[in-house]
Design a protein around this motif. Structure first.
Motif, PDB file in Angstrom:
ATOM      1  N   ALA A  48      -6.059  26.317  10.641  1.00 28.22           N
ATOM      2  CA  ALA A  48      -5.113  26.994   9.748  1.00 28.22           C
ATOM      3  C   ALA A  48      -3.688  26.902  10.290  1.00 28.22           C
ATOM      4  N   ALA A  49      -3.519  27.095  11.595  1.00 26.05           N
ATOM      5  CA  ALA A  49      -2.189  26.996  12.204  1.00 26.05           C
ATOM      6  C   ALA A  49      -1.675  25.558  12.178  1.00 26.05           C
ATOM      7  N   HIS A  50      -2.552  24.607  12.411  1.00 25.40           N
ATOM      8  CA  HIS A  50      -2.174  23.188  12.392  1.00 25.40           C
ATOM      9  C   HIS A  50      -1.650  22.797  11.015  1.00 25.40           C
ATOM     10  N   GLU A  51      -2.341  23.245   9.984  1.00 30.07           N
ATOM     11  CA  GLU A  51      -1.925  22.977   8.604  1.00 30.07           C
ATOM     12  C   GLU A  51      -0.611  23.687   8.287  1.00 30.07           C
ATOM     13  N   ARG A  52      -0.517  24.939   8.675  1.00 33.23           N
ATOM     14  CA  ARG A  52       0.669  25.739   8.345  1.00 33.23           C
ATOM     15  C   ARG A  52       1.932  25.234   9.037  1.00 33.23           C
TER      16      ARG A  52
END
Length: 150
Positions: free
Chosen positions: A47-51
């Motif tokens: 989720a952090a990588h995408e965000r």
């Protein structure tokens, strides 16, 4: 240095080892300032990588440099326990050692290192292994090229 296990899966002795080793690595690098590390699982890291990077899927480490300028560290570092387990198994060592590699990697980013082209990639990973060897852990990234083992 602050270390938080958001997964609830890292033992207290492993957390102490990581904190002490990361502090030694920081001293070896001559790094002053604040470093906060959050250990997460695949879902939170993806989720952090995408965000933040606009890249789908998990990754090993994300570094957020909050410093106003050069000279002192002010870093938030996310490290992925699940990826550390996978990569550590490939390199022939335990996840905590791989997590330490990720923390050192994040600190090096905060000190101006980058790994976006081949030359910088090699320089950064050489620095990681030099620091880890100097603090008594031993070269860690290079173990993949050497076939793992002790």
């Amino acid at each position: 240095m602050a270390l938080l296990d958001a997964t609830g899966r890292v033992t207290a002795p492993d957390q102490r080892w990581l904190l002490e080793a990361a502090e030694r690595a920081g001293r070896e690098l001559g790094a002053a300032g604040e470093v906060r590390v959050r250990m997460v699982g695949d879902a939170e890291m993806a989720a952090a990588h995408e965000r933040y990077s606009k890249v789908a899927g998990t990754t090993d480490v994300l570094t957020f440099d909050l410093a106003d300028g050069p000279g002192e560290l002010d870093l938030d570092i996310l490290v992925c326990l699940d990826e550390a387990g996978r990569q550590g198994a490939k390199r022939g060592h335990e996840p905590r050692r791989e997590l330490l590699l990720y923390i050192v990697h994040g600190m090096l980013h905060g000190l101006g290192y980058d790994d976006h082209d081949e030359a910088d990639y090699a320089k950064m990973h050489e620095a990681e292994d030099r620091v880890l060897a100097a603090i008594g852990v031993g070269a860690t990234f290079a173990r993949a090229a050497e076939g793992g083992g002790a």
